[in-house]
Write an enzyme that holds these catalytic residues in place. Structure first.
Site, PDB file in Angstrom:
ATOM      1  N   CYS A 102       0.817  -1.219   0.000  1.00 49.51           N
ATOM      2  CA  CYS A 102       0.000   0.000   0.000  1.00 49.51           C
ATOM      3  C   CYS A 102       0.849   1.266   0.000  1.00 49.51           C
ATOM      4  O   CYS A 102       0.323   2.364  -0.098  1.00 49.51           O
ATOM      5  CB  CYS A 102      -0.980   0.002   1.160  1.00 49.51           C
ATOM      6  SG  CYS A 102      -0.175   0.113   2.752  1.00 49.51           S
ATOM      7  N   HIS A 112      -7.805  -8.990   6.810  1.00 53.29           N
ATOM      8  CA  HIS A 112      -7.638  -8.827   5.365  1.00 53.29           C
ATOM      9  C   HIS A 112      -8.607  -9.761   4.641  1.00 53.29           C
ATOM     10  O   HIS A 112      -9.220 -10.631   5.244  1.00 53.29           O
ATOM     11  CB  HIS A 112      -6.195  -9.140   4.963  1.00 53.29           C
ATOM     12  CG  HIS A 112      -5.258  -8.020   5.275  1.00 53.29           C
ATOM     13  ND1 HIS A 112      -4.312  -8.101   6.262  1.00 53.29           N
ATOM     14  CD2 HIS A 112      -5.130  -6.781   4.742  1.00 53.29           C
ATOM     15  CE1 HIS A 112      -3.645  -6.957   6.331  1.00 53.29           C
ATOM     16  NE2 HIS A 112      -4.129  -6.138   5.419  1.00 53.29           N
TER      17      HIS A 112
HETATM   18  P1  GDP Z   1      -6.312  -3.971   0.561  1.00 49.91           P
HETATM   19  O1  GDP Z   1      -5.642  -4.901  -0.397  1.00 49.91           O
HETATM   20  O2  GDP Z   1      -5.362  -3.036   1.223  1.00 49.91           O
HETATM   21  O3  GDP Z   1      -7.481  -3.251  -0.092  1.00 49.91           O
HETATM   22  O4  GDP Z   1      -6.869  -4.825   1.790  1.00 49.91           O
HETATM   23  P2  GDP Z   1      -7.991  -5.944   2.057  1.00 49.91           P
HETATM   24  O5  GDP Z   1      -7.326  -7.270   2.106  1.00 49.91           O
HETATM   25  O6  GDP Z   1      -8.720  -5.519   3.292  1.00 49.91           O
HETATM   26  O7  GDP Z   1      -9.046  -5.887   0.868  1.00 49.91           O
HETATM   27  C1  GDP Z   1      -8.839  -6.351  -0.428  1.00 49.91           C
HETATM   28  C2  GDP Z   1     -10.093  -6.291  -1.286  1.00 49.91           C
HETATM   29  O8  GDP Z   1     -11.007  -7.315  -0.855  1.00 49.91           O
HETATM   30  C3  GDP Z   1     -10.902  -4.982  -1.279  1.00 49.91           C
HETATM   31  O9  GDP Z   1     -11.328  -4.721  -2.611  1.00 49.91           O
HETATM   32  C4  GDP Z   1     -12.115  -5.334  -0.420  1.00 49.91           C
HETATM   33  O10 GDP Z   1     -13.257  -4.568  -0.757  1.00 49.91           O
HETATM   34  C5  GDP Z   1     -12.332  -6.807  -0.773  1.00 49.91           C
HETATM   35  N1  GDP Z   1     -13.095  -7.556   0.223  1.00 49.91           N
HETATM   36  C6  GDP Z   1     -14.212  -8.291  -0.035  1.00 49.91           C
HETATM   37  N2  GDP Z   1     -14.698  -8.822   1.080  1.00 49.91           N
HETATM   38  C7  GDP Z   1     -13.892  -8.456   2.103  1.00 49.91           C
HETATM   39  C8  GDP Z   1     -13.898  -8.710   3.507  1.00 49.91           C
HETATM   40  O11 GDP Z   1     -14.756  -9.384   4.049  1.00 49.91           O
HETATM   41  N3  GDP Z   1     -12.878  -8.168   4.226  1.00 49.91           N
HETATM   42  C9  GDP Z   1     -11.893  -7.415   3.642  1.00 49.91           C
HETATM   43  N4  GDP Z   1     -10.913  -6.925   4.411  1.00 49.91           N
HETATM   44  N5  GDP Z   1     -11.879  -7.144   2.314  1.00 49.91           N
HETATM   45  C10 GDP Z   1     -12.859  -7.647   1.546  1.00 49.91           C
END
Ligand code: GDP
Length: 317
Positions: free
Chosen positions: A111, A181
């Protein structure tokens, strides 16, 4: 090649996903492994870090300690994400210099790159554009850590390097749900839907963002390779170089868990960055690439998840 055998190595953050994978990987390197538990040193406190370092005198540090979380955690706990991480890095890096640590590897996060970075993202995209707002707090702290390593290298000649991992998942990940995540969050939600016989699971966002994922055990192996073969200022990307849409990821998790119900997408929840895939040429040119496919990694993670006590997975232990 930088030799790890015979060295005293401190994995800061040894209980986390990255740190615990490093502890397992380093067991094959014939070195002495040090741990600093929470009771021994609160890494956000300079006096506690300095006291611990004076007493234990590591030769090598893997700086894997951090306050981490998913998209929701980042947007609701911005102060903790920026303060904790700045303090942890500054304390450990400065005392590593003061006690003459011979090599330190700091872990950044994907990020740190601009929201609309050119894909696949090369190392020189750092600070080339505005950040994704949802995780800017964490990103700013991690950029500061990379710059601290570079500054101590320039001014004091310290052999401090940074690795730039892509989105990670695996053994000891945080499965507590809201703060997790995407992989542990969805694996747990889909698993619970299967147990409850639910007809529907809701996934956040549109399902269209693309993400690259690296398994914890591959990451640990890559970090050991990097510390052995690299000594320079630029943060080195660590990933597999391939990405999937969240929708494709969900399909894989559904298959691994064996869930038979429907999946719907809640587009009122944030998508975050549209795409994140790293250019991994530097690691490839140094002779390293990951070994575990996304499907295999998800299977292994699910096996680990099933073996955990219920309370621990829920963050109650
Ligand atoms: P990022 O890679 O920094 O955006 O971190 P995340 O792992 O939190 O999210 C990755 C992607 O997964 C984003 O597009 C979220 O909207 C999607 N996503 C879908 N469902 C979930 C969920 O239940 N939890 C999280 N954290 N992300 C989700």
């Amino acid at each position: 090649m930088f030799e790890l055998a015979g060295k005293k190595i401190w994995v800061a953050g040894h209980r986390g996903m990255v740190g615990s994978a490093l502890m397992r990987r380093l067991q094959t390197e014939n070195c002495t492994l040090l741990e600093a538990g929470r009771q021994q040193a609160d890494l956000r406190r300079q006096d506690e870090v300095e006291r611990w370092m004076d007493k234990n005198r590591p030769d090598v540090i893997f700086l894997a300690a951090a306050t981490v979380g998913g998209i929701h955690a980042n947007s609701t706990r911005p102060a903790e994400f920026i303060y904790d991480n700045l303090m942890i890095e500054a304390n450990i890096i400065n005392s590593a210099y003061k006690t003459g640590v011979s090599k330190l590897l700091f872990l950044g996060s994907s990020c740190i790159y601009p929201k609309f970075a050119k894909q696949p993202i090369t190392e020189d995209e750092l600070l080339a554009g505005p950040l994704e707002p949802t995780n800017q707090w964490y990103a700013i702290a991690k950029i500061a850590g990379i710059k601290l390593c570079a500054a101590y290298r320039r001014q004091y000649g310290c052999d401090f390097i940074s690795a730039q991992p892509t989105n990670l998942y695996g053994i000891n990940d945080n499965f507590t749900g809201l703060m997790s995540h995407v992989i542990p969050a969805l694996m747990r939600r889909i698993h619970e839907a299967k147990l409850e016989g639910a007809s529907e699971v809701v996934v956040w966002g549109t399902g269209t963002p693309r993400r690259e994922f690296l398994f914890s055990e591959d990451l640990a192996d890559g970090l050991v390779h990097l510390i052995q073969h690299y000594s320079d200022e630029v943060q080195v990307n660590l990933g597999c170089g391939d990405d999937v849409t969240i929708r494709e990821l969900v399909d894989l998790i559904v298959e691994v868990v064996g869930y038979k119900g429907a999946v719907t997408y809640d587009s009122s929840k944030p998508d975050g960055t549209p795409r994140k895939v790293l250019d991994v040429s530097i690691m490839k040119n140094m002779g390293w690439s990951p070994k575990v496919s996304l499907k295999q990694g998800l299977e292994e993670t699910y096996r680990w998840f099933l073996a955990q006590p219920h309370e621990q997975v829920r963050g109650l232990a």
